[in-house]
Write a protein that holds these residues in place. Structure first.
Motif, PDB file in Angstrom:
ATOM      1  N   SER A   1       2.389 -10.666  15.510  1.00 58.00           N
ATOM      2  CA  SER A   1       1.702 -10.365  14.255  1.00 58.00           C
ATOM      3  C   SER A   1       1.430 -11.632  13.468  1.00 58.00           C
ATOM      4  CB  SER A   1       2.559  -9.424  13.404  1.00 58.00           C
ATOM      5  OG  SER A   1       2.020  -9.283  12.098  1.00 58.00           O
ATOM      6  N   ALA A   2       0.283 -11.685  12.805  1.00 57.03           N
ATOM      7  CA  ALA A   2       0.040 -12.730  11.821  1.00 57.03           C
ATOM      8  C   ALA A   2       0.946 -12.471  10.620  1.00 57.03           C
ATOM      9  CB  ALA A   2      -1.426 -12.712  11.398  1.00 57.03           C
ATOM     10  N   GLY A   3       1.749 -13.462  10.278  1.00 57.53           N
ATOM     11  CA  GLY A   3       2.714 -13.293   9.197  1.00 57.53           C
ATOM     12  C   GLY A   3       4.022 -12.726   9.698  1.00 57.53           C
ATOM     13  N   MET A   4       5.033 -12.773   8.858  1.00 61.82           N
ATOM     14  CA  MET A   4       6.354 -12.277   9.234  1.00 61.82           C
ATOM     15  C   MET A   4       6.654 -10.912   8.631  1.00 61.82           C
ATOM     16  SD  MET A   4       7.637 -14.352  11.384  1.00 61.82           S
ATOM     17  CE  MET A   4       9.238 -13.555  11.483  1.00 61.82           C
ATOM     18  N   ARG A   5       5.641 -10.266   8.082  1.00 65.67           N
ATOM     19  CA  ARG A   5       5.752  -8.882   7.631  1.00 65.67           C
ATOM     20  C   ARG A   5       4.498  -8.162   8.088  1.00 65.67           C
ATOM     21  NH1 ARG A   5       7.063 -11.495   2.684  1.00 65.67           N
ATOM     22  NH2 ARG A   5       9.239 -11.276   2.051  1.00 65.67           N
ATOM     23  N   ASN A   6       4.649  -6.911   8.490  1.00 68.00           N
ATOM     24  CA  ASN A   6       3.483  -6.120   8.864  1.00 68.00           C
ATOM     25  C   ASN A   6       3.825  -4.650   8.703  1.00 68.00           C
ATOM     26  OD1 ASN A   6       1.274  -4.848  10.045  1.00 68.00           O
ATOM     27  ND2 ASN A   6       0.980  -6.471  11.554  1.00 68.00           N
ATOM     28  N   ALA A   7       3.370  -4.065   7.602  1.00 64.50           N
ATOM     29  CA  ALA A   7       3.681  -2.672   7.294  1.00 64.50           C
ATOM     30  C   ALA A   7       3.004  -1.697   8.241  1.00 64.50           C
ATOM     31  CB  ALA A   7       3.293  -2.357   5.853  1.00 64.50           C
ATOM     32  N   ALA A   8       2.081  -2.194   9.090  1.00 63.85           N
ATOM     33  CA  ALA A   8       1.383  -1.319  10.039  1.00 63.85           C
ATOM     34  C   ALA A   8       2.131  -1.168  11.358  1.00 63.85           C
ATOM     35  CB  ALA A   8      -0.022  -1.852  10.306  1.00 63.85           C
TER      36      ALA A   8
ATOM     37  N   SER B   1       5.248  -2.480   0.720  1.00 65.15           N
ATOM     38  CA  SER B   1       6.473  -1.898   1.262  1.00 65.15           C
ATOM     39  C   SER B   1       6.552  -0.459   0.791  1.00 65.15           C
ATOM     40  CB  SER B   1       7.705  -2.675   0.777  1.00 65.15           C
ATOM     41  OG  SER B   1       7.861  -2.522  -0.631  1.00 65.15           O
ATOM     42  N   ASP B   2       7.533   0.261   1.269  1.00 65.09           N
ATOM     43  CA  ASP B   2       7.710   1.635   0.803  1.00 65.09           C
ATOM     44  C   ASP B   2       7.930   1.676  -0.708  1.00 65.09           C
ATOM     45  OD1 ASP B   2       7.406   2.622   3.345  1.00 65.09           O
ATOM     46  OD2 ASP B   2       9.564   2.723   3.763  1.00 65.09           O
ATOM     47  N   ARG B   3       8.584   0.653  -1.224  1.00 66.08           N
ATOM     48  CA  ARG B   3       8.883   0.616  -2.653  1.00 66.08           C
ATOM     49  C   ARG B   3       7.648   0.275  -3.494  1.00 66.08           C
ATOM     50  NH1 ARG B   3      13.691  -3.170  -4.839  1.00 66.08           N
ATOM     51  NH2 ARG B   3      12.243  -4.791  -4.145  1.00 66.08           N
ATOM     52  N   SER B   4       6.761  -0.581  -2.962  1.00 65.96           N
ATOM     53  CA  SER B   4       5.599  -1.000  -3.745  1.00 65.96           C
ATOM     54  C   SER B   4       4.395  -0.080  -3.564  1.00 65.96           C
ATOM     55  CB  SER B   4       5.197  -2.435  -3.372  1.00 65.96           C
ATOM     56  OG  SER B   4       4.724  -2.505  -2.036  1.00 65.96           O
ATOM     57  N   ARG B   5       4.416   0.778  -2.561  1.00 63.72           N
ATOM     58  CA  ARG B   5       3.284   1.670  -2.313  1.00 63.72           C
ATOM     59  C   ARG B   5       3.072   2.593  -3.531  1.00 63.72           C
ATOM     60  NH1 ARG B   5       0.946   2.795   2.598  1.00 63.72           N
ATOM     61  NH2 ARG B   5       2.692   1.718   3.619  1.00 63.72           N
ATOM     62  N   GLY B   6       1.882   2.561  -4.107  1.00 61.95           N
ATOM     63  CA  GLY B   6       1.582   3.386  -5.271  1.00 61.95           C
ATOM     64  C   GLY B   6       2.219   2.913  -6.565  1.00 61.95           C
ATOM     65  N   LEU B   7       2.738   1.697  -6.580  1.00 59.29           N
ATOM     66  CA  LEU B   7       3.458   1.192  -7.755  1.00 59.29           C
ATOM     67  C   LEU B   7       2.542   1.067  -8.975  1.00 59.29           C
ATOM     68  CD1 LEU B   7       6.313   0.106  -8.540  1.00 59.29           C
ATOM     69  CD2 LEU B   7       5.402  -2.178  -8.102  1.00 59.29           C
ATOM     70  N   VAL B   8       1.314   0.633  -8.745  1.00 56.08           N
ATOM     71  CA  VAL B   8       0.344   0.574  -9.843  1.00 56.08           C
ATOM     72  C   VAL B   8      -0.303   1.956  -9.918  1.00 56.08           C
ATOM     73  CG1 VAL B   8      -1.690  -0.598 -10.758  1.00 56.08           C
ATOM     74  CG2 VAL B   8       0.002  -1.892  -9.442  1.00 56.08           C
ATOM     75  N   ASP B   9       0.321   2.821 -10.661  1.00 56.14           N
ATOM     76  CA  ASP B   9      -0.045   4.238 -10.688  1.00 56.14           C
ATOM     77  C   ASP B   9      -0.978   4.550 -11.851  1.00 56.14           C
ATOM     78  OD1 ASP B   9       1.693   3.969 -12.817  1.00 56.14           O
ATOM     79  OD2 ASP B   9       3.303   5.146 -11.904  1.00 56.14           O
TER      80      ASP B   9
ATOM     81  N   ILE C   1      -7.105  -7.072 -10.997  1.00 57.93           N
ATOM     82  CA  ILE C   1      -7.396  -7.853  -9.794  1.00 57.93           C
ATOM     83  C   ILE C   1      -6.354  -7.483  -8.742  1.00 57.93           C
ATOM     84  CG2 ILE C   1      -7.835 -10.156  -8.861  1.00 57.93           C
ATOM     85  CD1 ILE C   1      -9.514  -9.573 -11.347  1.00 57.93           C
ATOM     86  N   ASN C   2      -6.800  -7.106  -7.553  1.00 57.25           N
ATOM     87  CA  ASN C   2      -5.854  -6.813  -6.462  1.00 57.25           C
ATOM     88  C   ASN C   2      -6.274  -7.548  -5.201  1.00 57.25           C
ATOM     89  OD1 ASN C   2      -3.866  -5.831  -4.801  1.00 57.25           O
ATOM     90  ND2 ASN C   2      -4.669  -3.744  -4.683  1.00 57.25           N
ATOM     91  N   THR C   3      -5.484  -8.561  -4.842  1.00 58.44           N
ATOM     92  CA  THR C   3      -5.679  -9.282  -3.581  1.00 58.44           C
ATOM     93  C   THR C   3      -4.464  -9.122  -2.681  1.00 58.44           C
ATOM     94  OG1 THR C   3      -4.809 -11.328  -4.555  1.00 58.44           O
ATOM     95  CG2 THR C   3      -7.202 -11.012  -4.628  1.00 58.44           C
ATOM     96  N   ALA C   4      -3.592  -8.168  -3.011  1.00 60.62           N
ATOM     97  CA  ALA C   4      -2.350  -7.983  -2.256  1.00 60.62           C
ATOM     98  C   ALA C   4      -2.577  -7.000  -1.116  1.00 60.62           C
ATOM     99  CB  ALA C   4      -1.239  -7.525  -3.187  1.00 60.62           C
ATOM    100  N   ARG C   5      -2.370  -5.704  -1.376  1.00 57.26           N
ATOM    101  CA  ARG C   5      -2.643  -4.660  -0.397  1.00 57.26           C
ATOM    102  C   ARG C   5      -3.153  -3.427  -1.150  1.00 57.26           C
ATOM    103  NH1 ARG C   5      -2.378  -8.326   2.447  1.00 57.26           N
ATOM    104  NH2 ARG C   5      -1.355  -8.585   4.474  1.00 57.26           N
ATOM    105  N   GLY C   6      -4.118  -2.744  -0.559  1.00 61.00           N
ATOM    106  CA  GLY C   6      -4.747  -1.611  -1.211  1.00 61.00           C
ATOM    107  C   GLY C   6      -3.799  -0.508  -1.635  1.00 61.00           C
ATOM    108  N   PRO C   7      -2.869  -0.084  -0.758  1.00 59.11           N
ATOM    109  CA  PRO C   7      -2.016   1.060  -1.117  1.00 59.11           C
ATOM    110  C   PRO C   7      -1.064   0.821  -2.279  1.00 59.11           C
ATOM    111  CG  PRO C   7      -2.096   0.762   1.278  1.00 59.11           C
ATOM    112  CD  PRO C   7      -2.732  -0.451   0.666  1.00 59.11           C
TER     113      PRO C   7
END
Length: 321
Positions: free
Chosen positions: A82-89, A214-222, A236-242
């Protein structure tokens, strides 16, 4: 895991068809054959047919979902890179159960914060609208917003958020930040004021999302957080869509409850052709190009090759925990 037979290697998610030229893949000729697959992700059956003959698969972060239903139907797969050391997919529980090793790469730390700042400048100064007006033979169409003295709120003060904060301070902005693990002391180390989540959305003229998915950040900006924003503020969101409640944001923009937004990431990528985010006039959207730079790609693919070589030699490196 040393192997005498030729290894079949797939490089996925090469949507711009550039991976083969960024680095020299011929160094893997002694190990096996490299194939570059440019198709977008598809349903599980299509992905199985596409990938079932490969021993090693290289992927970009979060572009293609490797869940248990797909992984369980790829019996030849021994290594995911994987590109990067994290991959939520990636379903790491499934890879562990199936005996598939997962390795990663380092990330170039400047690409994403630079794009974040490009989007901030673009929306506050109406860059796209003004450029399009000029191209159409017209002249000035609006009045831009200033950054000096304004408040930038950063959701997530990690390595990317820290760089975004430094850029803001250079513009003489006030910078505030919040995340679930952030402390006032750590924020102060970076010239930033720690505030509560509610205070950040209420006080910011610009909110920048810079969290890891992550599971914790998913939907955090509610919806509740978004509706706290000033009518003159930008998201502005350049992190991840979910991380952002997309439906709530669409409604907010349709009702013009905030000045606008700039997004480089979406809940579904590529963004469907009929998605409302493609047509909202107060939204600037780019197709997840935050990490799509020459230096970043060179680092990703160089280290993917290193990961494959080390795995083939029986001494894998940069394995996911």
């Amino acid at each position: 895991m040393t192997q005498d037979s030729a290894v079949r290697i797939a490089v996925l998610d090469d949507w711009q068809s550039v991976a083969s030229d960024v680095v020299d893949w011929t160094v893997l000729d002694s190990i096996g054959e490299v194939s570059f697959l440019h198709e977008f992700p598809a349903d599980t059956a299509t992905m199985v047919a596409r990938l079932k003959d490969f021993d090693v698969i290289c992927v970009m972060r979060e572009r293609t979902l490797f869940d248990e239903p797909l992984l369980s139907q790829l019996p030849k797969l021994k290594l995911l890179v994987s590109a990067g050391m994290r991959n939520a997919a990636l379903d790491l529980a499934a890879t562990k159960r199936l005996g598939i090793q997962v390795a990663g790469t380092e990330s170039y730390k400047h690409a994403a914060p630079e794009l974040t700042w490009a989007l901030i400048m673009a929306v506050t100064r109406n860059i796209v609208e003004e450029a399009n007006s000029l191209r159409a033979g017209n002249w000035q169409v609006d009045i831009g917003s200033d950054l000096y003295g304004k408040t930038l709120g950063i959701v997530g003060l990690g390595s990317i958020g820290q760089r975004v904060a430094r850029y803001a301070l250079a513009f003489d902005m006030k910078v505030i930040a919040w995340s679930e693990n952030l402390t006032a002391e750590r924020a102060a180390e970076h010239g930033v004021t720690y505030v509560s989540k509610a205070e950040l959305f209420e006080q910011s003229d610009i909110v920048s999302v810079n969290l890891v998915l992550s599971d914790r950040s998913r939907g955090l900006v509610d919806a509740q957080s978004l509706n706290r924003m000033k009518p003159t503020a930008y998201l502005i969101n350049t992190a991840r869509g979910p991380i952002v409640d997309e439906d709530a944001l669409v409604e907010l923009l349709k009702q013009k409850k905030i000045a606008g937004a700039a997004l480089d990431v979406f809940a579904q990528e590529p963004l469907p052709a009929d998605h409302p985010l493609r047509s909202l006039p107060n939204l600037l959207a780019t197709p997840h190009v935050g990490y799509v730079t020459e230096n970043n790609y060179r680092m990703f693919f160089t280290q993917m090759i290193e990961d494959i070589q080390a795995w083939h030699a029986g001494s894998p490196i940069r394995l996911f925990a």
